[in-house]
Design a protein around this motif. Structure first.
Motif, PDB file in Angstrom:
ATOM      1  N   PRO A   3       0.804  -1.225   0.000  1.00 54.25           N
ATOM      2  CA  PRO A   3       0.000   0.000   0.000  1.00 54.25           C
ATOM      3  C   PRO A   3       0.833   1.269   0.000  1.00 54.25           C
ATOM      4  CG  PRO A   3      -0.103  -1.119   2.125  1.00 54.25           C
ATOM      5  CD  PRO A   3       0.561  -2.063   1.177  1.00 54.25           C
ATOM      6  N   GLU A   4       1.999   1.249   0.654  1.00 49.08           N
ATOM      7  CA  GLU A   4       2.828   2.454   0.704  1.00 49.08           C
ATOM      8  C   GLU A   4       3.372   2.792  -0.683  1.00 49.08           C
ATOM      9  OE1 GLU A   4       6.317   4.384   3.530  1.00 49.08           O
ATOM     10  OE2 GLU A   4       6.027   2.217   3.499  1.00 49.08           O
ATOM     11  N   THR A   5       3.905   1.790  -1.383  1.00 52.10           N
ATOM     12  CA  THR A   5       4.406   2.001  -2.737  1.00 52.10           C
ATOM     13  C   THR A   5       3.285   2.450  -3.665  1.00 52.10           C
ATOM     14  OG1 THR A   5       6.080   0.294  -2.415  1.00 52.10           O
ATOM     15  CG2 THR A   5       5.580   0.918  -4.687  1.00 52.10           C
ATOM     16  N   LEU A   6       2.136   1.793  -3.552  1.00 52.00           N
ATOM     17  CA  LEU A   6       1.007   2.128  -4.406  1.00 52.00           C
ATOM     18  C   LEU A   6       0.549   3.565  -4.174  1.00 52.00           C
ATOM     19  CD1 LEU A   6      -0.898   0.933  -6.514  1.00 52.00           C
ATOM     20  CD2 LEU A   6      -2.398   0.208  -4.662  1.00 52.00           C
ATOM     21  N   ALA A   7       0.528   3.998  -2.918  1.00 55.65           N
ATOM     22  CA  ALA A   7       0.107   5.367  -2.604  1.00 55.65           C
ATOM     23  C   ALA A   7       1.060   6.388  -3.219  1.00 55.65           C
ATOM     24  CB  ALA A   7       0.038   5.551  -1.084  1.00 55.65           C
ATOM     25  N   GLN A   8       2.356   6.093  -3.197  1.00 56.27           N
ATOM     26  CA  GLN A   8       3.337   7.000  -3.797  1.00 56.27           C
ATOM     27  C   GLN A   8       3.130   7.125  -5.301  1.00 56.27           C
ATOM     28  OE1 GLN A   8       7.101   5.309  -2.648  1.00 56.27           O
ATOM     29  NE2 GLN A   8       6.990   6.069  -0.548  1.00 56.27           N
ATOM     30  N   VAL A   9       2.853   5.998  -5.945  1.00 59.02           N
ATOM     31  CA  VAL A   9       2.658   6.008  -7.398  1.00 59.02           C
ATOM     32  C   VAL A   9       1.377   6.739  -7.772  1.00 59.02           C
ATOM     33  CG1 VAL A   9       2.234   4.559  -9.415  1.00 59.02           C
ATOM     34  CG2 VAL A   9       3.977   3.889  -7.755  1.00 59.02           C
ATOM     35  N   LEU A  10       0.280   6.412  -7.109  1.00 56.26           N
ATOM     36  CA  LEU A  10      -0.999   7.026  -7.437  1.00 56.26           C
ATOM     37  C   LEU A  10      -1.006   8.522  -7.156  1.00 56.26           C
ATOM     38  CD1 LEU A  10      -3.521   4.307  -6.134  1.00 56.26           C
ATOM     39  CD2 LEU A  10      -2.757   4.731  -8.478  1.00 56.26           C
ATOM     40  N   LEU A 211      -6.843  -7.032   6.940  1.00 60.69           N
ATOM     41  CA  LEU A 211      -7.964  -6.437   7.666  1.00 60.69           C
ATOM     42  C   LEU A 211      -7.622  -5.048   8.182  1.00 60.69           C
ATOM     43  CD1 LEU A 211     -10.781  -6.582   8.909  1.00 60.69           C
ATOM     44  CD2 LEU A 211      -9.795  -7.759  10.879  1.00 60.69           C
ATOM     45  N   LEU A 212      -6.457  -4.901   8.811  1.00 59.16           N
ATOM     46  CA  LEU A 212      -6.110  -3.600   9.378  1.00 59.16           C
ATOM     47  C   LEU A 212      -5.883  -2.550   8.301  1.00 59.16           C
ATOM     48  CD1 LEU A 212      -3.831  -4.265  12.489  1.00 59.16           C
ATOM     49  CD2 LEU A 212      -6.216  -3.559  12.393  1.00 59.16           C
ATOM     50  N   ASN A 255       2.267  -4.481   4.724  1.00 60.08           N
ATOM     51  CA  ASN A 255       1.047  -3.868   5.250  1.00 60.08           C
ATOM     52  C   ASN A 255       1.292  -3.248   6.621  1.00 60.08           C
ATOM     53  OD1 ASN A 255      -0.391  -4.699   2.996  1.00 60.08           O
ATOM     54  ND2 ASN A 255      -1.194  -6.541   3.971  1.00 60.08           N
ATOM     55  N   LYS A 256       2.047  -3.949   7.448  1.00 63.05           N
ATOM     56  CA  LYS A 256       2.346  -3.449   8.787  1.00 63.05           C
ATOM     57  C   LYS A 256       3.154  -2.160   8.726  1.00 63.05           C
ATOM     58  CE  LYS A 256       3.352  -6.447  11.963  1.00 63.05           C
ATOM     59  NZ  LYS A 256       4.029  -7.426  12.856  1.00 63.05           N
ATOM     60  N   GLY A 257       4.127  -2.104   7.833  1.00 63.70           N
ATOM     61  CA  GLY A 257       4.951  -0.913   7.702  1.00 63.70           C
ATOM     62  C   GLY A 257       4.163   0.306   7.286  1.00 63.70           C
ATOM     63  N   TYR A 258       3.098   0.084   6.526  1.00 66.17           N
ATOM     64  CA  TYR A 258       2.301   1.203   6.021  1.00 66.17           C
ATOM     65  C   TYR A 258       1.382   1.796   7.086  1.00 66.17           C
ATOM     66  CZ  TYR A 258      -1.213   3.719   3.286  1.00 66.17           C
ATOM     67  OH  TYR A 258      -2.076   4.670   2.788  1.00 66.17           O
ATOM     68  N   SER A 259       0.761   0.965   7.911  1.00 57.69           N
ATOM     69  CA  SER A 259      -0.295   1.458   8.794  1.00 57.69           C
ATOM     70  C   SER A 259       0.003   1.322  10.283  1.00 57.69           C
ATOM     71  CB  SER A 259      -1.614   0.745   8.481  1.00 57.69           C
ATOM     72  OG  SER A 259      -1.479  -0.653   8.609  1.00 57.69           O
ATOM     73  N   LEU A 260       1.197   0.833  10.641  1.00 52.50           N
ATOM     74  CA  LEU A 260       1.494   0.578  12.051  1.00 52.50           C
ATOM     75  C   LEU A 260       1.333   1.829  12.910  1.00 52.50           C
ATOM     76  CD1 LEU A 260       2.384  -1.628  13.997  1.00 52.50           C
ATOM     77  CD2 LEU A 260       4.757  -0.947  13.617  1.00 52.50           C
ATOM     78  N   GLY A 261       1.745   2.989  12.431  1.00 54.45           N
ATOM     79  CA  GLY A 261       1.651   4.219  13.204  1.00 54.45           C
ATOM     80  C   GLY A 261       0.236   4.721  13.396  1.00 54.45           C
ATOM     81  N   LYS A 262      -0.706   4.119  12.679  1.00 54.33           N
ATOM     82  CA  LYS A 262      -2.103   4.532  12.773  1.00 54.33           C
ATOM     83  C   LYS A 262      -2.918   3.589  13.651  1.00 54.33           C
ATOM     84  CE  LYS A 262      -1.488   6.225   8.087  1.00 54.33           C
ATOM     85  NZ  LYS A 262      -1.827   6.057   6.655  1.00 54.33           N
ATOM     86  N   VAL A 263      -2.221   2.589  14.211  1.00 53.28           N
ATOM     87  CA  VAL A 263      -2.895   1.554  14.996  1.00 53.28           C
ATOM     88  C   VAL A 263      -2.363   1.543  16.424  1.00 53.28           C
ATOM     89  CG1 VAL A 263      -3.307  -0.919  15.226  1.00 53.28           C
ATOM     90  CG2 VAL A 263      -3.258   0.129  12.949  1.00 53.28           C
TER      91      VAL A 263
END
Length: 327
Positions: A3-10, A211-212, A255-263
């Protein structure tokens, strides 16, 4: 792709504006929706991936179920599907025939029609569908709109990535293998038919971001916080044991690297976190509904005789410092 890579590209793509584009990429929703008339909107989605099971027919079924899922997650019904195929010339064409047969059977089960597609020679088999569906513009399910006080319901158990890793390591139990294949090949058609009868605040399907990851997207877009009860979530058979053994797919760490700070994880054990970040293949619908809807909707799921396990996984709260709180 994580998700992190995809967000940068989009983030580098130009923005498109059209008064008839009802849902685009801005809220990370499951599919695009384009208004055709005041009563008809078209849903457009595409998905494909490499084999996750050895049996080609089962692979075709799972890939097709996964591709069709986004249409139901948006509140619509699939109508037309096109095959997307990558296949190496060193393999027997009969294998490709079995893959396509599995996909075709799932498209037929979905009530849609398969009308061709596109194929390329590739080093590794890949299969999926481009799917068009339809929905009334006033009945669209979006992945935002969750309201504080809502209850979160998940229509399939999670842990398919962990179980598939155990299968690759040849240590998965026969019952775990059977359950994983049954659930991944199960269409979200029945779940959507149940959900359609109720007032849904928001809906998404759980796939590669885990899920997260999908909860983060939904909570962020809704400007709320999700309180998830980790032990109330339904997991695949033996998935917890496999996670404790460290059989975690690489996608879970992305996935964990992308959203860990939000959880806010609190004292939740690492193996549960791994399962919550585990990328899912053809996962279930995650729906947000008012509390008074929960009992009747669960009764309807039971009457529908689902092939999957439905679980109430948490509640929606006012927005706090973290988007997700685990208990």
């Amino acid at each position: 792709m994580g998700p992190e890579t995809l967000a940068q590209v989009l983030g580098r793509l130009p923005k498109f504006y059209d008064e008839n584009l009802l849902v685009g990429i801005e809220t990370s929703d499951d599919a695009a929706i384009y208004k055709v008339t005041d009563e008809i909107a078209m849903i457009q989605t595409v998905d494909f991936f490499t084999p996750i099971v050895d049996d080609p027919y089962m692979f075709g079924q799972i890939a097709a179920a996964n591709s069709l899922s986004d249409v139901w997650a948006m509140g619509g019904e699939p109508a037309v599907a096109l095959n997307i195929v990558g296949f190496p010339n060193c393999l027997d064409p009969a294998i490709l025939g079995d893959i396509l047969a599995g996909g075709a059977d799932k498209v037929k089960e979905a009530g849609a029609v398969l009308v061709g597609g596109h194929s390329v020679q590739d080093e590794e088999p890949k299969y999926g569908l481009c799917v068009s569906g339809f929905v009334h513009p006033d009945k669209i399910f979006k992945n935002f709109g969750c309201r504080p006080g809502d209850v979160l319901i998940l229509t399939k158990q999670i842990g398919s990535g962990v179980v598939n890793t155990a299968i690759k390591g040849e240590i998965a139990s026969p019952s775990a293998i059977k359950e994983a294949q049954t659930v991944m090949a199960s269409l979200n058609k029945k779940a959507k038919q149940v959900v359609d009868r109720y007032r849904v605040s928001a809906c998404t399907d759980i796939t590669g971001f885990g899920l997260l990851g999908h909860c983060v997207e939904m909570a962020s877009a809704s400007e709320v916080t999700f309180d998830l009860r980790v032990r109330d979530i339904a997991y695949f058979e033996d998935a917890i044991d496999y996670a404790k053994m460290g059989l975690i797919p690489a996608g879970a760490y992305k996935n964990k690297g992308y959203s860990l700070g939000k959880v806010e994880a609190g004292n939740i054990e690492e193996h549960y976190l791994d399962l919550l970040y585990d990328p899912q293949t053809s996962g279930g619908l995650l729906i947000s509904v008012a509390p008074e809807e929960v009992k009747p909707i669960l009764e309807d799921f039971k009457k529908m005789k689902m092939d999957t396990t439905v679980s109430v996984i948490g509640t929606v709260a006012e927005k706090s410092e973290r988007l997700i709180r685990l208990w």
